[in-house]
Design a protein around this motif. Structure first.
Motif, mmCIF file in Angstrom:
data_model
loop_
_atom_site.group_PDB
_atom_site.id
_atom_site.type_symbol
_atom_site.label_atom_id
_atom_site.label_comp_id
_atom_site.label_asym_id
_atom_site.label_seq_id
_atom_site.Cartn_x
_atom_site.Cartn_y
_atom_site.Cartn_z
ATOM 1 N N LYS A 152 6.627 26.258 -10.834
ATOM 2 C CA LYS A 152 5.241 26.110 -11.271
ATOM 3 C C LYS A 152 4.979 24.739 -11.891
ATOM 4 O O LYS A 152 3.860 24.238 -11.855
ATOM 5 N N LEU A 153 6.018 24.140 -12.468
ATOM 6 C CA LEU A 153 5.877 22.816 -13.066
ATOM 7 C C LEU A 153 6.050 21.698 -12.041
ATOM 8 O O LEU A 153 6.025 20.516 -12.403
ATOM 9 N N GLY A 154 6.219 22.055 -10.781
ATOM 10 C CA GLY A 154 6.251 21.043 -9.727
ATOM 11 C C GLY A 154 7.625 20.525 -9.372
ATOM 12 O O GLY A 154 7.742 19.416 -8.830
ATOM 13 N N PHE A 155 8.665 21.304 -9.648
ATOM 14 C CA PHE A 155 10.021 20.892 -9.283
ATOM 15 C C PHE A 155 10.513 21.727 -8.112
ATOM 16 O O PHE A 155 10.168 22.892 -7.975
ATOM 17 N N LEU A 214 18.523 16.177 -18.418
ATOM 18 C CA LEU A 214 17.365 15.430 -17.941
ATOM 19 C C LEU A 214 17.791 14.018 -17.554
ATOM 20 O O LEU A 214 18.421 13.314 -18.346
ATOM 21 N N ASP A 215 17.436 13.618 -16.363
ATOM 22 C CA ASP A 215 17.720 12.257 -15.893
ATOM 23 C C ASP A 215 16.392 11.532 -15.737
ATOM 24 O O ASP A 215 15.621 11.816 -14.826
ATOM 25 N N ASP A 221 20.392 9.716 -19.009
ATOM 26 C CA ASP A 221 20.561 11.167 -19.127
ATOM 27 C C ASP A 221 20.435 11.621 -20.579
ATOM 28 O O ASP A 221 20.786 10.890 -21.502
ATOM 29 N N GLY A 222 19.931 12.831 -20.746
ATOM 30 C CA GLY A 222 19.863 13.456 -22.064
ATOM 31 C C GLY A 222 19.887 14.963 -21.903
ATOM 32 O O GLY A 222 19.688 15.487 -20.799
ATOM 33 N N TYR A 223 20.145 15.669 -22.999
ATOM 34 C CA TYR A 223 20.242 17.122 -22.954
ATOM 35 C C TYR A 223 19.268 17.765 -23.927
ATOM 36 O O TYR A 223 19.065 17.263 -25.039
ATOM 37 N N VAL A 224 18.678 18.855 -23.484
ATOM 38 C CA VAL A 224 17.873 19.718 -24.349
ATOM 39 C C VAL A 224 18.294 21.153 -24.043
ATOM 40 O O VAL A 224 18.984 21.414 -23.049
ATOM 41 N N ASP A 225 17.910 22.094 -24.893
ATOM 42 C CA ASP A 225 18.281 23.484 -24.625
ATOM 43 C C ASP A 225 17.226 24.428 -25.182
ATOM 44 O O ASP A 225 16.412 24.037 -26.031
ATOM 45 N N LEU A 238 7.361 30.329 -20.923
ATOM 46 C CA LEU A 238 8.476 29.512 -20.458
ATOM 47 C C LEU A 238 7.993 28.188 -19.880
ATOM 48 O O LEU A 238 8.595 27.135 -20.111
ATOM 49 N N CYS A 239 6.905 28.242 -19.126
ATOM 50 C CA CYS A 239 6.314 27.006 -18.595
ATOM 51 C C CYS A 239 5.939 26.061 -19.736
ATOM 52 O O CYS A 239 6.222 24.851 -19.681
ATOM 53 N N ASP A 240 5.304 26.610 -20.777
ATOM 54 C CA ASP A 240 4.905 25.791 -21.936
ATOM 55 C C ASP A 240 6.132 25.211 -22.643
ATOM 56 O O ASP A 240 6.135 24.031 -23.020
ATOM 57 N N GLN A 241 7.181 26.028 -22.829
ATOM 58 C CA GLN A 241 8.384 25.564 -23.510
ATOM 59 C C GLN A 241 9.053 24.420 -22.719
ATOM 60 O O GLN A 241 9.450 23.394 -23.298
ATOM 61 N N LEU A 242 9.177 24.609 -21.418
ATOM 62 C CA LEU A 242 9.819 23.583 -20.585
ATOM 63 C C LEU A 242 8.985 22.309 -20.569
ATOM 64 O O LEU A 242 9.531 21.193 -20.633
ATOM 65 N N GLU A 243 7.688 22.466 -20.500
ATOM 66 C CA GLU A 243 6.801 21.296 -20.474
ATOM 67 C C GLU A 243 6.972 20.480 -21.766
ATOM 68 O O GLU A 243 7.036 19.240 -21.718
ATOM 69 N N ARG A 244 7.097 21.145 -22.904
ATOM 70 C CA ARG A 244 7.292 20.436 -24.167
ATOM 71 C C ARG A 244 8.649 19.733 -24.197
ATOM 72 O O ARG A 244 8.778 18.611 -24.709
ATOM 73 N N LEU A 245 9.667 20.397 -23.645
ATOM 74 C CA LEU A 245 10.991 19.797 -23.624
ATOM 75 C C LEU A 245 11.064 18.575 -22.704
ATOM 76 O O LEU A 245 11.819 17.624 -22.956
ATOM 77 N N PHE A 246 10.282 18.618 -21.641
ATOM 78 C CA PHE A 246 10.312 17.522 -20.669
ATOM 79 C C PHE A 246 9.456 16.323 -21.083
ATOM 80 O O PHE A 246 9.673 15.215 -20.623
ATOM 81 N N ALA A 247 8.485 16.582 -21.940
ATOM 82 C CA ALA A 247 7.505 15.526 -22.291
ATOM 83 C C ALA A 247 8.173 14.378 -23.055
ATOM 84 O O ALA A 247 9.125 14.573 -23.787
#
Length: 247
Positions: A152-155, A214-215, A221-225, A238-247
């Motif tokens: 849904k986030l375009g990946f 994340l690359d 590269d970096g890591y989030v969890d 989940l979409c909102d959580q991932l979007e915040r982590l990716f921003a």
């Protein structure tokens, strides 16, 4: 005597076959099976039975990458017994798959994730006849929704494989000795500035942890969890959580 010598090197020896109630399972799920031992040409002493949950892992070696079989979990079944020529013994077996069993049933164009059960007879002075049963492992609801959120986030999912080693984050770590990486790339150019995202899951009884690599084009590269509670799985959140982590 000649037949006994042949049996000692695996010729005309006892055979084993594991019959699963179902090959379609989830990580952490209980499964039932019947282990069928069929006697060979001569009477044999069987020291015991072993079942191993196996996967194929990618290993970094001196000469580059290669794939090897790895045990995730092993069970010892029963004790020593004697099997007569042509005799058939059926041994019921029940166990639970390791919670970190890799997922095989995912829609990746390059899916190198394989899981199987391997059954062997421990026969003194003999080769180890074995039986392999391929398993179909499906994601739990938390993992399934996480994969849907990525879409849904375009990946788009491009690859999945299993690597040897352990994952560690601030509040969780893996224990099986291998971990699965599911690789995504943005469907459009530079979404969130990301070139590649790799997800690895560490499920537990009531929650699933997600380690995300994340690359980014200019930041490396970096890591989030994040942790998904099994009684609060929500695709939109989940979409909102991932979007915040990716921003």
């Amino acid at each position: 005597m000649f037949k006994k010598l042949l049996a000692s090197v695996g010729i005309g020896a006892a055979k084993v076959d594991t019959i699963l109630e179902t090959e379609h399972l989830h990580p952490g799920q209980k499964f039932q099976a019947q282990i069928v031992v069929l006697g060979g040409d001569v009477e044999q002493e069987i020291s015991g039975l072993e079942l191993a949950l196996m996967t194929k892992v990618k290993v970094e070696g001196e000469n580059g990458e290669y794939y090897a079989s790895q045990v995730i979990e092993k069970w010892r079944v029963g004790s020593q017994f004697t099997i007569a020529p042509g005799e058939k013994k059926v041994i019921p077996f029940e166990a639970r798959l390791h919670s970190e069993t890799p997922i095989t049933e995912i829609n990746a164009p390059y899916n190198h994730s394989y899981v199987w059960l391997e059954t062997g007879l421990d026969i003194d002075l003999a080769l180890d006849p074995s039986d392999k049963d391929l398993l179909h492992i499906y994601p739990n609801e938390a993992v399934k929704n996480c994969l849907l959120a990525m879409e849904k986030l375009g990946f788009r999912m491009v690859k999945a494989d299993v690597e040897r080693g352990y994952l560690k984050a601030s509040n969780f770590q893996s224990v099986s000795g291998c971990y699965q990486e599911i690789e995504y790339r943005p469907a459009s150019t530079s979404l969130f500035g990301l070139q590649e995202v790799e997800l690895s899951f560490v499920p537990e009884a009531h929650r699933t942890h997600v380690l995300i690599e994340l690359d980014r084009a200019f930041r490396g590269d970096g890591y989030v969890d994040l942790t998904i509670e099994h009684d609060h799985v929500n695709l939109s959140q989940l979409c909102d959580q991932l979007e915040r982590l990716f921003a």
